[in-house]
Design an enzyme around this catalytic site. Sequence first.
Site, PDB file in Angstrom:
ATOM      1  N   MET A   1     -11.702  -5.983   5.044  1.00 21.81           N
ATOM      2  CA  MET A   1     -10.945  -5.001   5.837  1.00 21.81           C
ATOM      3  C   MET A   1     -10.660  -5.589   7.217  1.00 21.81           C
ATOM      4  O   MET A   1     -11.570  -6.016   7.928  1.00 21.81           O
ATOM      5  CB  MET A   1     -11.736  -3.702   6.010  1.00 21.81           C
TER       6      MET A   1
ATOM      7  N   MET B   1     -12.015   4.384  -1.176  1.00 20.55           N
ATOM      8  CA  MET B   1     -12.697   4.678   0.088  1.00 20.55           C
ATOM      9  C   MET B   1     -13.358   6.037  -0.071  1.00 20.55           C
ATOM     10  O   MET B   1     -12.978   7.039   0.554  1.00 20.55           O
ATOM     11  CB  MET B   1     -11.687   4.649   1.238  1.00 20.55           C
TER      12      MET B   1
ATOM     13  N   HIS C   1      -8.142   0.888  -4.373  1.00 18.37           N
ATOM     14  CA  HIS C   1      -9.110   0.729  -3.285  1.00 18.37           C
ATOM     15  C   HIS C   1      -9.778   2.078  -3.061  1.00 18.37           C
ATOM     16  O   HIS C   1      -9.160   3.004  -2.535  1.00 18.37           O
ATOM     17  CB  HIS C   1      -8.344   0.247  -2.039  1.00 18.37           C
TER      18      HIS C   1
ATOM     19  N   GLY D   1      -9.163   4.102   6.745  1.00 14.46           N
ATOM     20  CA  GLY D   1      -8.880   5.529   6.893  1.00 14.46           C
ATOM     21  C   GLY D   1      -7.422   5.835   7.185  1.00 14.46           C
ATOM     22  O   GLY D   1      -6.950   6.906   6.842  1.00 14.46           O
ATOM     23  N   PHE D   2      -6.737   4.900   7.796  1.00 14.50           N
ATOM     24  CA  PHE D   2      -5.363   5.168   8.225  1.00 14.50           C
ATOM     25  C   PHE D   2      -4.507   3.910   8.107  1.00 14.50           C
ATOM     26  O   PHE D   2      -5.004   2.795   8.341  1.00 14.50           O
ATOM     27  CB  PHE D   2      -5.338   5.639   9.688  1.00 14.50           C
ATOM     28  N   GLY D   3      -3.234   4.108   7.810  1.00 16.46           N
ATOM     29  CA  GLY D   3      -2.283   3.014   7.867  1.00 16.46           C
ATOM     30  C   GLY D   3      -1.816   2.816   9.300  1.00 16.46           C
ATOM     31  O   GLY D   3      -2.074   3.648  10.178  1.00 16.46           O
TER      32      GLY D   3
ATOM     33  N   SER E   1       0.835  -1.207   0.000  1.00 14.52           N
ATOM     34  CA  SER E   1       0.000   0.000   0.000  1.00 14.52           C
ATOM     35  C   SER E   1       0.864   1.249   0.000  1.00 14.52           C
ATOM     36  O   SER E   1       1.607   1.503   0.954  1.00 14.52           O
ATOM     37  CB  SER E   1      -0.905   0.022   1.233  1.00 14.52           C
TER      38      SER E   1
ATOM     39  N   MET F   1      -8.876   8.094  -0.734  1.00 13.84           N
ATOM     40  CA  MET F   1      -9.764   8.509   0.369  1.00 13.84           C
ATOM     41  C   MET F   1     -10.284   9.918   0.119  1.00 13.84           C
ATOM     42  O   MET F   1      -9.536  10.780  -0.350  1.00 13.84           O
ATOM     43  CB  MET F   1      -9.000   8.492   1.693  1.00 13.84           C
TER      44      MET F   1
ATOM     45  N   GLY G   1       1.014  -2.071   4.223  1.00  9.66           N
ATOM     46  CA  GLY G   1       1.545  -0.716   4.172  1.00  9.66           C
ATOM     47  C   GLY G   1       2.738  -0.568   5.075  1.00  9.66           C
ATOM     48  O   GLY G   1       3.885  -0.726   4.662  1.00  9.66           O
TER      49      GLY G   1
ATOM     50  N   ASP H   1      -6.783  -6.476   4.047  1.00 11.40           N
ATOM     51  CA  ASP H   1      -6.137  -5.156   4.071  1.00 11.40           C
ATOM     52  C   ASP H   1      -6.256  -4.538   5.463  1.00 11.40           C
ATOM     53  O   ASP H   1      -7.361  -4.317   5.959  1.00 11.40           O
ATOM     54  CB  ASP H   1      -6.842  -4.276   3.024  1.00 11.40           C
TER      55      ASP H   1
ATOM     56  N   HIS I   1      -1.008  -1.276  -4.339  1.00 10.81           N
ATOM     57  CA  HIS I   1      -2.318  -0.919  -3.785  1.00 10.81           C
ATOM     58  C   HIS I   1      -2.402   0.591  -3.567  1.00 10.81           C
ATOM     59  O   HIS I   1      -1.572   1.164  -2.866  1.00 10.81           O
ATOM     60  CB  HIS I   1      -2.465  -1.678  -2.462  1.00 10.81           C
TER      61      HIS I   1
ATOM     62  N   ASP J   1      -4.624   3.582  -2.070  1.00 10.05           N
ATOM     63  CA  ASP J   1      -5.707   3.885  -1.132  1.00 10.05           C
ATOM     64  C   ASP J   1      -6.252   5.284  -1.408  1.00 10.05           C
ATOM     65  O   ASP J   1      -5.670   6.289  -0.995  1.00 10.05           O
ATOM     66  CB  ASP J   1      -5.190   3.798   0.305  1.00 10.05           C
TER      67      ASP J   1
HETATM   68  C1  DX5 Z   1      -6.543   1.496   5.404  1.00  9.15           C
HETATM   69  C2  DX5 Z   1      -6.006   1.175   4.017  1.00  9.15           C
HETATM   70  C3  DX5 Z   1      -4.914   0.171   4.039  1.00  9.15           C
HETATM   71  C4  DX5 Z   1      -3.680   0.612   4.784  1.00  9.15           C
HETATM   72  C5  DX5 Z   1      -2.839  -0.566   5.140  1.00  9.15           C
HETATM   73  O1  DX5 Z   1      -7.618   2.351   5.288  1.00  9.15           O
HETATM   74  O2  DX5 Z   1      -7.046   0.670   3.201  1.00  9.15           O
HETATM   75  O3  DX5 Z   1      -4.568  -0.204   2.713  1.00  9.15           O
HETATM   76  O4  DX5 Z   1      -2.918   1.521   4.071  1.00  9.15           O
HETATM   77  O5  DX5 Z   1      -1.782  -0.119   5.936  1.00  9.15           O
HETATM   78  P1  DX5 Z   1      -1.198  -1.006   7.110  1.00  9.15           P
HETATM   79  O6  DX5 Z   1      -0.655  -2.251   6.471  1.00  9.15           O
HETATM   80  O7  DX5 Z   1      -0.157  -0.141   7.720  1.00  9.15           O
HETATM   81  O8  DX5 Z   1      -2.341  -1.312   8.042  1.00  9.15           O
HETATM   82 ZN    ZN Z   2      -6.477  -0.291   1.232  1.00  9.61          ZN
END
Ligand code: DX5
Ligand code: ZN
Length: 218
Positions: free
Chosen positions: A135, A66, A64, A140-142, A6, A35, A196, A174, A31, A33
Site C-alpha cells: 500500500m 479491506m 482487495h 480507505g479512499f481513492g 481500481s 471496504m 484509480g 496500490d 481491481h 476495493d
Molecule cells: C485505497 C484503495 C486503492 C485506491 C486507489 O484504499 O485500495 O485501490 O482506490 O486509488 P488512487 O489510484 O486514486 O489512489
Molecule cells: Zn486497492
Amino acid sequence: MILSPSLLSADCGNLAQTLRELEQAGVKWVHWDVMDGHFVPNMTFGQHVIKGLRPASGLFFDVHLMIEQPERYLADFKAAGADMLVVHAESTGHLQRTLAEIRRLGMKAGVALNPATPLCVLDYVLDDVDMVLVMSVNPGFGGQKFLPATFRKVAELRAKLNAAGRSDCLVQVDGGVNLENTKALTEAGADVLVSGSAFFGHPPFSERYAAFMAAAGC
Ligand code: DX5
Ligand code: ZN
C-alpha cells in the site's frame, strides 16, 4: 507491467459498461476495493455486487479485501467469481491459514501491507502467496497522495522475494499511482500497478492504458 484499474474511481452507476470498455481498451485485470467500515473508515461494495457483474466481464478479477476477519467470506468471493483474493496482514490473526484456504478454493492468494507494516510479517508465509500488495497510501479512499517511502519498500520486497526463491511472486503497488511514478515503481520491482483516479479521471480508457504501459516501458 500489469495495470489493474481500481473501480473505486469508476462511475458506480455504470459498472457493467465500464467493465466492457476496459476489456475493449486492452486492459487485462480489474481491481475491486472491498471496504467494510471497520478495517477502513469507508464502505464500498461486496461479494453480491461482484457476482452480479461477473457475467459482464472476462477480465481477471483482482479483489482487495479491506475488511476485518476476511476468512469469514473467502468461499463467498470464490462463488462471486474472484480470481485473486488479497487480504491485509493486519486484518486477520490467522494469515497463513487464510492464504492456504484461498488457494484451496482455487484462487490466487495475495497479502496486502499497510504503509507502516514491515516486510518481516511475510517471513513465514513466503510460500503461501502469489502476490504481495504494497500500500502506497493508507487504505480507505481513492485520490490520496503517494507515499515516497514506497519505492524503498518495493525494492526491499523484490530483493527479499528473489532471495527466497520467489522471483515468480508478483509485487503490486496500490494508492496514488500515476504516470509520473510508474517508471520508478516498475524499476524498483513492481509487477502490477493499481490506478484509480489517475486512470478513470482521464478517458478514453484505451489512450490512458497505452500511456501507463508506455510509462512503464512496455
Ligand atoms: C485505497 C484503495 C486503492 C485506491 C486507489 O484504499 O485500495 O485501490 O482506490 O486509488 P488512487 O489510484 O486514486 O489512489
Ligand atoms: Zn486497492
